[in-house]
Scaffold this motif. Sequence first.
Motif, PDB file in Angstrom:
ATOM      1  N   UNK A  67       0.873  -1.175   0.000  1.00 35.17           N
ATOM      2  CA  UNK A  67       0.000   0.000   0.000  1.00 35.17           C
ATOM      3  C   UNK A  67       0.907   1.222   0.000  1.00 35.17           C
ATOM      4  N   UNK A  68       0.465   2.281  -0.666  1.00 33.11           N
ATOM      5  CA  UNK A  68       1.222   3.536  -0.690  1.00 33.11           C
ATOM      6  C   UNK A  68       0.302   4.697  -0.354  1.00 33.11           C
ATOM      7  N   UNK A  69       0.868   5.697   0.329  1.00 31.56           N
ATOM      8  CA  UNK A  69       0.199   6.977   0.526  1.00 31.56           C
ATOM      9  C   UNK A  69       0.966   7.980  -0.324  1.00 31.56           C
ATOM     10  N   UNK A  70       0.272   8.630  -1.257  1.00 32.17           N
ATOM     11  CA  UNK A  70       0.885   9.623  -2.148  1.00 32.17           C
ATOM     12  C   UNK A  70       0.488  11.014  -1.666  1.00 32.17           C
ATOM     13  N   UNK A  79       8.097  13.261   7.992  1.00 33.14           N
ATOM     14  CA  UNK A  79       7.549  11.911   8.104  1.00 33.14           C
ATOM     15  C   UNK A  79       8.681  10.894   7.977  1.00 33.14           C
ATOM     16  N   UNK A  80       8.791  10.044   8.994  1.00 35.96           N
ATOM     17  CA  UNK A  80       9.812   9.003   9.032  1.00 35.96           C
ATOM     18  C   UNK A  80       9.125   7.663   9.291  1.00 35.96           C
ATOM     19  N   UNK A  81       9.896   6.600   9.307  1.00 38.99           N
ATOM     20  CA  UNK A  81       9.358   5.276   9.583  1.00 38.99           C
ATOM     21  C   UNK A  81       8.597   5.300  10.911  1.00 38.99           C
ATOM     22  N   UNK A 104       6.370   2.634   6.560  1.00 41.26           N
ATOM     23  CA  UNK A 104       7.388   1.590   6.732  1.00 41.26           C
ATOM     24  C   UNK A 104       8.703   1.910   6.029  1.00 41.26           C
ATOM     25  N   UNK A 105       8.782   3.079   5.380  1.00 40.25           N
ATOM     26  CA  UNK A 105      10.021   3.455   4.722  1.00 40.25           C
ATOM     27  C   UNK A 105       9.927   4.864   4.166  1.00 40.25           C
ATOM     28  N   UNK A 119       3.429   2.053   3.070  1.00 43.79           N
ATOM     29  CA  UNK A 119       2.764   1.947   4.372  1.00 43.79           C
ATOM     30  C   UNK A 119       2.139   0.561   4.534  1.00 43.79           C
ATOM     31  N   UNK A 120       1.752   0.260   5.771  1.00 46.20           N
ATOM     32  CA  UNK A 120       0.989  -0.940   6.094  1.00 46.20           C
ATOM     33  C   UNK A 120      -0.211  -0.514   6.910  1.00 46.20           C
TER      34      UNK A 120
END
Length: 122
Positions: A67-70, A79-81, A104-105, A119-120
């Motif tokens: 999953x990604x947040x754009x 924003x960090x892990x 997550x990265x 993200x998760x």
Amino acid sequence: MGRKRAGSRFTETFTAYTVSSVLDEATGLYVDAETVLYADVAGHVKFPEMTVSEPGQAGQVMAVQDIEVHVTVGATPGVVVGVLWRVDGSTVDPSLTGRVFRTKGPPQAGQVTAHRYPVVSA
């Protein structure tokens, strides 16, 4: 031009925040406290594929989906892990509202049209 087009497709608003445990002096118990890093961030959630893999380790089955947040490039530099993303609203899918994702990265960087955070579901 690419960034403008990417921004025109943003259909969700997010709050990016962290959660920490703090002592409630009145009760003597630890409670979760949110620290908002960014509010009303425009973006969208992307599920790159419908495939959910179920890797098994030592008898444990876990469902995993990318999953990604754009979001707009430069809109969320802190924003960090581990930072959480809460979907506050969606103009295309009301079922996304209230969902929370954990970073997550780091996002892709450089000559990109949007920052895409992996993200998760949290």
